[in-house]
Motif scaffolding. Structure first.
Motif, PDB file in Angstrom:
ATOM      1  N   PHE A   1      35.184  40.006  53.690  1.00  0.00           N
ATOM      2  CA  PHE A   1      35.673  41.092  52.852  1.00  0.00           C
ATOM      3  C   PHE A   1      36.377  40.523  51.639  1.00  0.00           C
ATOM      4  CE2 PHE A   1      39.139  44.001  51.707  1.00  0.00           C
ATOM      5  CZ  PHE A   1      38.390  45.105  51.332  1.00  0.00           C
ATOM      6  N   LEU A   2      35.985  40.992  50.455  1.00  0.00           N
ATOM      7  CA  LEU A   2      36.596  40.548  49.212  1.00  0.00           C
ATOM      8  C   LEU A   2      37.355  41.711  48.570  1.00  0.00           C
ATOM      9  CD1 LEU A   2      33.511  38.642  47.845  1.00  0.00           C
ATOM     10  CD2 LEU A   2      35.578  37.609  48.758  1.00  0.00           C
ATOM     11  N   PRO A   3      38.513  41.460  47.999  1.00  0.00           N
ATOM     12  CA  PRO A   3      39.296  42.551  47.398  1.00  0.00           C
ATOM     13  C   PRO A   3      38.785  42.942  46.014  1.00  0.00           C
ATOM     14  CG  PRO A   3      40.463  40.483  47.177  1.00  0.00           C
ATOM     15  CD  PRO A   3      39.223  40.194  47.995  1.00  0.00           C
ATOM     16  N   GLY A   4      39.029  44.212  45.637  1.00  0.00           N
ATOM     17  CA  GLY A   4      38.740  44.687  44.289  1.00  0.00           C
ATOM     18  C   GLY A   4      37.272  44.646  43.917  1.00  0.00           C
ATOM     19  N   ALA A   5      37.032  44.416  42.629  1.00  0.00           N
ATOM     20  CA  ALA A   5      35.668  44.427  42.105  1.00  0.00           C
ATOM     21  C   ALA A   5      34.809  43.324  42.704  1.00  0.00           C
ATOM     22  CB  ALA A   5      35.693  44.298  40.584  1.00  0.00           C
ATOM     23  N   SER A   6      35.414  42.252  43.168  1.00  0.00           N
ATOM     24  CA  SER A   6      34.633  41.143  43.721  1.00  0.00           C
ATOM     25  C   SER A   6      33.885  41.544  44.991  1.00  0.00           C
ATOM     26  CB  SER A   6      35.518  39.929  43.985  1.00  0.00           C
ATOM     27  OG  SER A   6      36.554  40.252  44.869  1.00  0.00           O
ATOM     28  N   SER A   7      34.277  42.663  45.616  1.00  0.00           N
ATOM     29  CA  SER A   7      33.565  43.120  46.806  1.00  0.00           C
ATOM     30  C   SER A   7      32.159  43.613  46.469  1.00  0.00           C
ATOM     31  CB  SER A   7      34.345  44.224  47.514  1.00  0.00           C
ATOM     32  OG  SER A   7      34.439  45.361  46.696  1.00  0.00           O
ATOM     33  N   LEU A   8      31.852  43.800  45.186  1.00  0.00           N
ATOM     34  CA  LEU A   8      30.518  44.220  44.767  1.00  0.00           C
ATOM     35  C   LEU A   8      29.494  43.097  44.829  1.00  0.00           C
ATOM     36  CD1 LEU A   8      31.384  46.464  41.680  1.00  0.00           C
ATOM     37  CD2 LEU A   8      30.647  47.209  43.935  1.00  0.00           C
TER      38      LEU A   8
ATOM     39  N   SER B   1      34.861  46.575  37.282  1.00  0.00           N
ATOM     40  CA  SER B   1      33.771  47.267  37.979  1.00  0.00           C
ATOM     41  C   SER B   1      32.787  47.943  37.035  1.00  0.00           C
ATOM     42  CB  SER B   1      34.306  48.295  38.987  1.00  0.00           C
ATOM     43  OG  SER B   1      35.058  47.646  39.978  1.00  0.00           O
ATOM     44  N   ASN B   2      32.785  47.524  35.761  1.00  0.00           N
ATOM     45  CA  ASN B   2      31.704  47.949  34.873  1.00  0.00           C
ATOM     46  C   ASN B   2      30.434  47.318  35.414  1.00  0.00           C
ATOM     47  OD1 ASN B   2      33.513  49.244  33.061  1.00  0.00           O
ATOM     48  ND2 ASN B   2      33.945  47.273  32.108  1.00  0.00           N
ATOM     49  N   MET B   3      29.329  48.061  35.393  1.00  0.00           N
ATOM     50  CA  MET B   3      28.106  47.577  36.031  1.00  0.00           C
ATOM     51  C   MET B   3      26.913  47.708  35.102  1.00  0.00           C
ATOM     52  SD  MET B   3      28.466  49.398  39.703  1.00  0.00           S
ATOM     53  CE  MET B   3      29.274  50.876  39.127  1.00  0.00           C
ATOM     54  N   VAL B   4      25.963  46.809  35.282  1.00  0.00           N
ATOM     55  CA  VAL B   4      24.657  46.934  34.642  1.00  0.00           C
ATOM     56  C   VAL B   4      23.662  47.212  35.753  1.00  0.00           C
ATOM     57  CG1 VAL B   4      22.853  45.778  33.322  1.00  0.00           C
ATOM     58  CG2 VAL B   4      25.252  45.383  32.756  1.00  0.00           C
TER      59      VAL B   4
ATOM     60  N   GLY C   1      16.046  53.676  32.741  1.00  0.00           N
ATOM     61  CA  GLY C   1      15.851  52.264  32.414  1.00  0.00           C
ATOM     62  C   GLY C   1      17.106  51.447  32.676  1.00  0.00           C
ATOM     63  N   LEU C   2      17.399  50.506  31.785  1.00  0.00           N
ATOM     64  CA  LEU C   2      18.583  49.659  31.901  1.00  0.00           C
ATOM     65  C   LEU C   2      19.804  50.494  31.518  1.00  0.00           C
ATOM     66  CD1 LEU C   2      19.274  46.680  32.528  1.00  0.00           C
ATOM     67  CD2 LEU C   2      19.354  46.318  30.064  1.00  0.00           C
ATOM     68  N   TYR C   3      20.838  50.481  32.352  1.00  0.00           N
ATOM     69  CA  TYR C   3      21.957  51.394  32.171  1.00  0.00           C
ATOM     70  C   TYR C   3      23.266  50.663  32.409  1.00  0.00           C
ATOM     71  CZ  TYR C   3      23.397  56.303  31.884  1.00  0.00           C
ATOM     72  OH  TYR C   3      23.908  57.516  31.487  1.00  0.00           O
ATOM     73  N   ILE C   4      24.230  50.877  31.525  1.00  0.00           N
ATOM     74  CA  ILE C   4      25.565  50.314  31.690  1.00  0.00           C
ATOM     75  C   ILE C   4      26.483  51.429  32.172  1.00  0.00           C
ATOM     76  CG2 ILE C   4      27.525  49.222  30.541  1.00  0.00           C
ATOM     77  CD1 ILE C   4      25.495  48.023  28.568  1.00  0.00           C
ATOM     78  N   VAL C   5      27.182  51.190  33.274  1.00  0.00           N
ATOM     79  CA  VAL C   5      28.069  52.190  33.854  1.00  0.00           C
ATOM     80  C   VAL C   5      29.503  51.692  33.716  1.00  0.00           C
ATOM     81  CG1 VAL C   5      28.681  53.455  35.944  1.00  0.00           C
ATOM     82  CG2 VAL C   5      26.294  52.851  35.516  1.00  0.00           C
ATOM     83  N   ARG C   6      30.350  52.500  33.114  1.00  0.00           N
ATOM     84  CA  ARG C   6      31.769  52.150  32.992  1.00  0.00           C
ATOM     85  C   ARG C   6      32.429  52.291  34.361  1.00  0.00           C
ATOM     86  NH1 ARG C   6      35.796  52.348  28.544  1.00  0.00           N
ATOM     87  NH2 ARG C   6      37.769  52.870  29.546  1.00  0.00           N
ATOM     88  N   GLY C   7      33.168  51.286  34.771  1.00  0.00           N
ATOM     89  CA  GLY C   7      33.746  51.239  36.105  1.00  0.00           C
ATOM     90  C   GLY C   7      34.664  52.388  36.455  1.00  0.00           C
ATOM     91  N   ASP C   8      35.454  52.878  35.496  1.00  0.00           N
ATOM     92  CA  ASP C   8      36.392  53.948  35.826  1.00  0.00           C
ATOM     93  C   ASP C   8      35.725  55.318  35.926  1.00  0.00           C
ATOM     94  OD1 ASP C   8      35.984  54.500  33.157  1.00  0.00           O
ATOM     95  OD2 ASP C   8      38.102  54.601  32.633  1.00  0.00           O
ATOM     96  N   SER C   9      34.421  55.400  35.657  1.00  0.00           N
ATOM     97  CA  SER C   9      33.712  56.672  35.812  1.00  0.00           C
ATOM     98  C   SER C   9      33.017  56.780  37.171  1.00  0.00           C
ATOM     99  CB  SER C   9      32.689  56.857  34.690  1.00  0.00           C
ATOM    100  OG  SER C   9      31.643  55.918  34.820  1.00  0.00           O
TER     101      SER C   9
END
Length: 136
Positions: free
Chosen positions: A1-8, A37-40, A69-77
């Motif tokens: 188990f990794l804390p925070g965004a690193s768990s992704l 946690s911003n994601m591509v 297609g290719l999408y960038i997702v803002r982490g706080d959303s």
């Protein structure tokens, strides 16, 4: 188990479903993320679902995917995120979910809205209260 965004890290290169604060559902392959946690996401589609109740005991669920297609997702959303199984054929065979084209979906959605208005039913809308901090 990794804390925070690193768990992704464990979800990299996996098919993911992401529910956003505005109620949209995105399905795509998680390619990368950062400390916020911003994601591509690659090969992303917006998944729209319509639940139609014909009788008291018969409910049909319609689904359509809109290719983005290719999408960038803002982490706080991001509200919710999880892995999905890509076996849509199995869903359709069960008869619980019918996969339709976007045109068919919009027609069904319009018909359901008219039916609810005529019968006086309350039209269900998803209202996430998470966006209240964005209101001036």
């Amino acid at each position: 188990f990794l804390p925070g965004a690193s768990s992704l890290v464990e979800q990299l290169d996996q098919q993911m479903l992401v529910v956003l604060r505005d109620g949209r559902h995105l399905v795509g392959t998680l390619r990368t993320f950062d400390q916020f946690s911003n994601m591509v996401m690659e090969d992303t589609s917006e998944r729209r679902i319509l639940v139609v109740t014909k009788d008291e005991d018969e409910t049909i669920c319609y689904q359509t995917d809109i290719k983005l297609g290719l999408y960038i997702v803002r982490g706080d959303s991001v509200v919710l995120m999880g892995e999905v199984d890509g076996d849509e054929q199995q869903l359709e065979n069960d008869g619980k979910i019918r996969i339709v084209s976007l045109e068919e979906f919009e027609q069904l959605e319009e018909e359901e809205t008219k039916r609810k208005e005529e019968s006086g039913e309350v039209i269900d809308t998803i209202n996430w209260d998470f966006d209240m901090d964005l209101v001036a």
